[in-house]
Design a protein around this motif. Structure first.
Motif, PDB file in Angstrom:
ATOM      1  N   LEU A  59      11.138 -85.907 -57.908  1.00 54.01           N
ATOM      2  CA  LEU A  59      10.694 -86.978 -58.796  1.00 54.01           C
ATOM      3  C   LEU A  59       9.332 -86.660 -59.399  1.00 54.01           C
ATOM      4  O   LEU A  59       9.084 -86.931 -60.573  1.00 54.01           O
ATOM      5  N   ALA A  60       8.447 -86.065 -58.616  1.00 49.27           N
ATOM      6  CA  ALA A  60       7.128 -85.682 -59.128  1.00 49.27           C
ATOM      7  C   ALA A  60       7.279 -84.645 -60.233  1.00 49.27           C
ATOM      8  O   ALA A  60       6.589 -84.702 -61.256  1.00 49.27           O
ATOM      9  N   LYS A  61       8.182 -83.702 -60.045  1.00 46.54           N
ATOM     10  CA  LYS A  61       8.431 -82.701 -61.090  1.00 46.54           C
ATOM     11  C   LYS A  61       8.945 -83.380 -62.351  1.00 46.54           C
ATOM     12  O   LYS A  61       8.501 -83.077 -63.457  1.00 46.54           O
ATOM     13  N   ASP A  62       9.879 -84.324 -62.194  1.00 50.52           N
ATOM     14  CA  ASP A  62      10.402 -85.048 -63.350  1.00 50.52           C
ATOM     15  C   ASP A  62       9.295 -85.814 -64.070  1.00 50.52           C
ATOM     16  O   ASP A  62       9.255 -85.845 -65.304  1.00 50.52           O
ATOM     17  N   LEU A  63       8.382 -86.405 -63.309  1.00 46.57           N
ATOM     18  CA  LEU A  63       7.271 -87.131 -63.925  1.00 46.57           C
ATOM     19  C   LEU A  63       6.312 -86.183 -64.636  1.00 46.57           C
ATOM     20  O   LEU A  63       5.793 -86.509 -65.712  1.00 46.57           O
ATOM     21  N   ARG A  64       6.052 -85.023 -64.050  1.00 42.00           N
ATOM     22  CA  ARG A  64       5.183 -84.037 -64.720  1.00 42.00           C
ATOM     23  C   ARG A  64       5.803 -83.597 -66.042  1.00 42.00           C
ATOM     24  O   ARG A  64       5.112 -83.482 -67.062  1.00 42.00           O
ATOM     25  N   VAL A  65       7.114 -83.358 -66.034  1.00 37.56           N
ATOM     26  CA  VAL A  65       7.808 -82.963 -67.259  1.00 37.56           C
ATOM     27  C   VAL A  65       7.752 -84.093 -68.277  1.00 37.56           C
ATOM     28  O   VAL A  65       7.517 -83.865 -69.476  1.00 37.56           O
ATOM     29  N   LEU A  66       7.936 -85.329 -67.810  1.00 40.81           N
ATOM     30  CA  LEU A  66       7.890 -86.485 -68.702  1.00 40.81           C
ATOM     31  C   LEU A  66       6.513 -86.637 -69.340  1.00 40.81           C
ATOM     32  O   LEU A  66       6.401 -86.917 -70.543  1.00 40.81           O
ATOM     33  N   VAL A  67       5.464 -86.440 -68.554  1.00 43.62           N
ATOM     34  CA  VAL A  67       4.094 -86.512 -69.088  1.00 43.62           C
ATOM     35  C   VAL A  67       3.918 -85.484 -70.197  1.00 43.62           C
ATOM     36  O   VAL A  67       3.406 -85.786 -71.281  1.00 43.62           O
ATOM     37  N   ARG A  68       4.375 -84.273 -69.967  1.00 39.08           N
ATOM     38  CA  ARG A  68       4.232 -83.216 -70.969  1.00 39.08           C
ATOM     39  C   ARG A  68       5.078 -83.512 -72.213  1.00 39.08           C
ATOM     40  O   ARG A  68       4.642 -83.266 -73.331  1.00 39.08           O
ATOM     41  N   GLU A  69       6.264 -84.055 -72.017  1.00 39.86           N
ATOM     42  CA  GLU A  69       7.100 -84.410 -73.172  1.00 39.86           C
ATOM     43  C   GLU A  69       6.432 -85.482 -74.023  1.00 39.86           C
ATOM     44  O   GLU A  69       6.459 -85.410 -75.249  1.00 39.86           O
ATOM     45  N   ARG A  70       5.844 -86.467 -73.379  1.00 35.05           N
ATOM     46  CA  ARG A  70       5.173 -87.546 -74.118  1.00 35.05           C
ATOM     47  C   ARG A  70       3.949 -87.012 -74.864  1.00 35.05           C
ATOM     48  O   ARG A  70       3.673 -87.438 -75.980  1.00 35.05           O
ATOM     49  N   LEU A  71       3.211 -86.084 -74.252  1.00 35.91           N
ATOM     50  CA  LEU A  71       2.053 -85.500 -74.935  1.00 35.91           C
ATOM     51  C   LEU A  71       2.491 -84.685 -76.145  1.00 35.91           C
ATOM     52  O   LEU A  71       1.870 -84.757 -77.208  1.00 35.91           O
ATOM     53  N   VAL A  72       3.558 -83.905 -75.999  1.00 36.52           N
ATOM     54  CA  VAL A  72       4.071 -83.105 -77.114  1.00 36.52           C
ATOM     55  C   VAL A  72       4.574 -84.025 -78.234  1.00 36.52           C
ATOM     56  O   VAL A  72       4.434 -83.713 -79.413  1.00 36.52           O
ATOM     57  N   ALA A  73       5.099 -85.203 -77.851  1.00 35.14           N
ATOM     58  CA  ALA A  73       5.587 -86.156 -78.846  1.00 35.14           C
ATOM     59  C   ALA A  73       4.445 -86.826 -79.603  1.00 35.14           C
ATOM     60  O   ALA A  73       4.686 -87.511 -80.592  1.00 35.14           O
ATOM     61  N   GLY A  74       3.204 -86.647 -79.131  1.00 40.26           N
ATOM     62  CA  GLY A  74       2.056 -87.177 -79.863  1.00 40.26           C
ATOM     63  C   GLY A  74       1.408 -88.392 -79.235  1.00 40.26           C
ATOM     64  O   GLY A  74       0.510 -88.984 -79.837  1.00 40.26           O
ATOM     65  N   ASP A  75       1.828 -88.785 -78.048  1.00 38.23           N
ATOM     66  CA  ASP A  75       1.222 -89.939 -77.391  1.00 38.23           C
ATOM     67  C   ASP A  75      -0.193 -89.602 -76.930  1.00 38.23           C
ATOM     68  O   ASP A  75      -0.498 -88.458 -76.582  1.00 38.23           O
ATOM     69  N   SER A  76      -1.046 -90.627 -76.927  1.00 31.19           N
ATOM     70  CA  SER A  76      -2.390 -90.448 -76.373  1.00 31.19           C
ATOM     71  C   SER A  76      -2.294 -90.495 -74.852  1.00 31.19           C
ATOM     72  O   SER A  76      -1.263 -90.865 -74.284  1.00 31.19           O
ATOM     73  N   ASP A  77      -3.380 -90.153 -74.187  1.00 29.11           N
ATOM     74  CA  ASP A  77      -3.391 -90.165 -72.729  1.00 29.11           C
ATOM     75  C   ASP A  77      -3.073 -91.561 -72.195  1.00 29.11           C
ATOM     76  O   ASP A  77      -2.301 -91.724 -71.263  1.00 29.11           O
ATOM     77  N   GLU A  78      -3.690 -92.578 -72.800  1.00 31.51           N
ATOM     78  CA  GLU A  78      -3.466 -93.951 -72.350  1.00 31.51           C
ATOM     79  C   GLU A  78      -2.042 -94.402 -72.640  1.00 31.51           C
ATOM     80  O   GLU A  78      -1.450 -95.137 -71.849  1.00 31.51           O
ATOM     81  N   GLU A  79      -1.479 -93.970 -73.728  1.00 26.37           N
ATOM     82  CA  GLU A  79      -0.083 -94.318 -74.031  1.00 26.37           C
ATOM     83  C   GLU A  79       0.871 -93.704 -73.008  1.00 26.37           C
ATOM     84  O   GLU A  79       1.858 -94.334 -72.609  1.00 26.37           O
ATOM     85  N   VAL A  80       0.577 -92.494 -72.570  1.00 23.69           N
ATOM     86  CA  VAL A  80       1.411 -91.848 -71.546  1.00 23.69           C
ATOM     87  C   VAL A  80       1.308 -92.635 -70.243  1.00 23.69           C
ATOM     88  O   VAL A  80       2.332 -92.934 -69.604  1.00 23.69           O
ATOM     89  N   ARG A  81       0.082 -92.991 -69.850  1.00 23.55           N
ATOM     90  CA  ARG A  81      -0.088 -93.762 -68.622  1.00 23.55           C
ATOM     91  C   ARG A  81       0.628 -95.109 -68.717  1.00 23.55           C
ATOM     92  O   ARG A  81       1.306 -95.531 -67.780  1.00 23.55           O
ATOM     93  N   GLN A  82       0.470 -95.777 -69.870  1.00 18.27           N
ATOM     94  CA  GLN A  82       1.092 -97.079 -70.036  1.00 18.27           C
ATOM     95  C   GLN A  82       2.612 -96.976 -70.024  1.00 18.27           C
ATOM     96  O   GLN A  82       3.291 -97.843 -69.478  1.00 18.27           O
ATOM     97  N   PHE A  83       3.159 -95.907 -70.588  1.00 13.91           N
ATOM     98  CA  PHE A  83       4.603 -95.688 -70.561  1.00 13.91           C
ATOM     99  C   PHE A  83       5.104 -95.612 -69.122  1.00 13.91           C
ATOM    100  O   PHE A  83       6.113 -96.216 -68.762  1.00 13.91           O
ATOM    101  N   LEU A  84       4.368 -94.870 -68.291  1.00 11.72           N
ATOM    102  CA  LEU A  84       4.763 -94.724 -66.888  1.00 11.72           C
ATOM    103  C   LEU A  84       4.562 -96.018 -66.111  1.00 11.72           C
ATOM    104  O   LEU A  84       5.375 -96.352 -65.235  1.00 11.72           O
ATOM    105  N   VAL A  85       3.513 -96.772 -66.424  1.00 14.24           N
ATOM    106  CA  VAL A  85       3.303 -98.066 -65.765  1.00 14.24           C
ATOM    107  C   VAL A  85       4.410 -99.035 -66.161  1.00 14.24           C
ATOM    108  O   VAL A  85       4.933 -99.768 -65.321  1.00 14.24           O
ATOM    109  N   ASP A  86       4.791 -99.025 -67.432  1.00 16.95           N
ATOM    110  CA  ASP A  86       5.887 -99.897 -67.879  1.00 16.95           C
ATOM    111  C   ASP A  86       7.191 -99.547 -67.182  1.00 16.95           C
ATOM    112  O   ASP A  86       7.994-100.420 -66.880  1.00 16.95           O
ATOM    113  N   ARG A  87       7.374 -98.296 -66.919  1.00 11.60           N
ATOM    114  CA  ARG A  87       8.628 -97.832 -66.322  1.00 11.60           C
ATOM    115  C   ARG A  87       8.649 -97.982 -64.801  1.00 11.60           C
ATOM    116  O   ARG A  87       9.659 -98.373 -64.223  1.00 11.60           O
TER     117      ARG A  87
END
Length: 146
Positions: A59-87
């Motif tokens: 699961l940690a690996k999946d989350l690391r990959v998800l963080v990188r995917e969101r950054l590549v998609a153009g999300d800011s650091d806070e948007e990535v954190r908020q996405f994970l908090v929402d989820r």
């Protein structure tokens, strides 16, 4: 030579184990550093008290990959954190945010520290001897007890 090998082995054991595999890493070093900074503040939901950057859990690996995917998609650091908090909820954050429902977490430790310090001060004042020593009657009573 064996001493040198033992020393190198000891140094390797002391180094933090980062679970990020090379295929997860982004080619852009700035983006990769951003991903590492975000990952360091996210809790592994399996290991619970380890960041996803340090955890070997799937699961940690999946989350690391998800963080990188969101950054590549153009999300800011806070948007990535908020996405994970929402989820996953705020539990995914290693350091909880200061909100109405987390205020007790933030004030409990300092409040307990102040109560402890106050108790030490009160106990310290009680143990001080009275100024002037013992009067004659008190000294006589003490001598009788000896």
């Amino acid at each position: 030579m064996t001493l040198l090998r033992a020393l190198l082995l000891a140094l390797l054991v002391c180094m933090p184990a980062l679970a990020v595999s090379p295929e997860e890493m982004l080619p852009d070093p700035v983006m990769e550093q951003r991903a590492r900074d975000i990952s360091a503040g996210l809790r592994c939901l399996v290991c619970q008290n380890q960041s996803i950057d340090d955890s070997d859990a799937d699961l940690a690996k999946d989350l690391r990959v998800l963080v990188r995917e969101r950054l590549v998609a153009g999300d800011s650091d806070e948007e990535v954190r908020q996405f994970l908090v929402d989820r996953y909820g705020e539990y995914v954050l290693l350091n909880p945010r200061v909100n109405n429902h987390t205020i007790l977490l933030w004030i409990a430790a300092p409040a307990l520290l102040l109560v402890g310090l106050l108790a030490l001060v009160v106990l310290g004042r009680r143990r001080r001897p009275l100024p002037g020593g013992l009067n004659a009657d008190e000294q006589a009573a003490l001598d009788e007890l000896r």
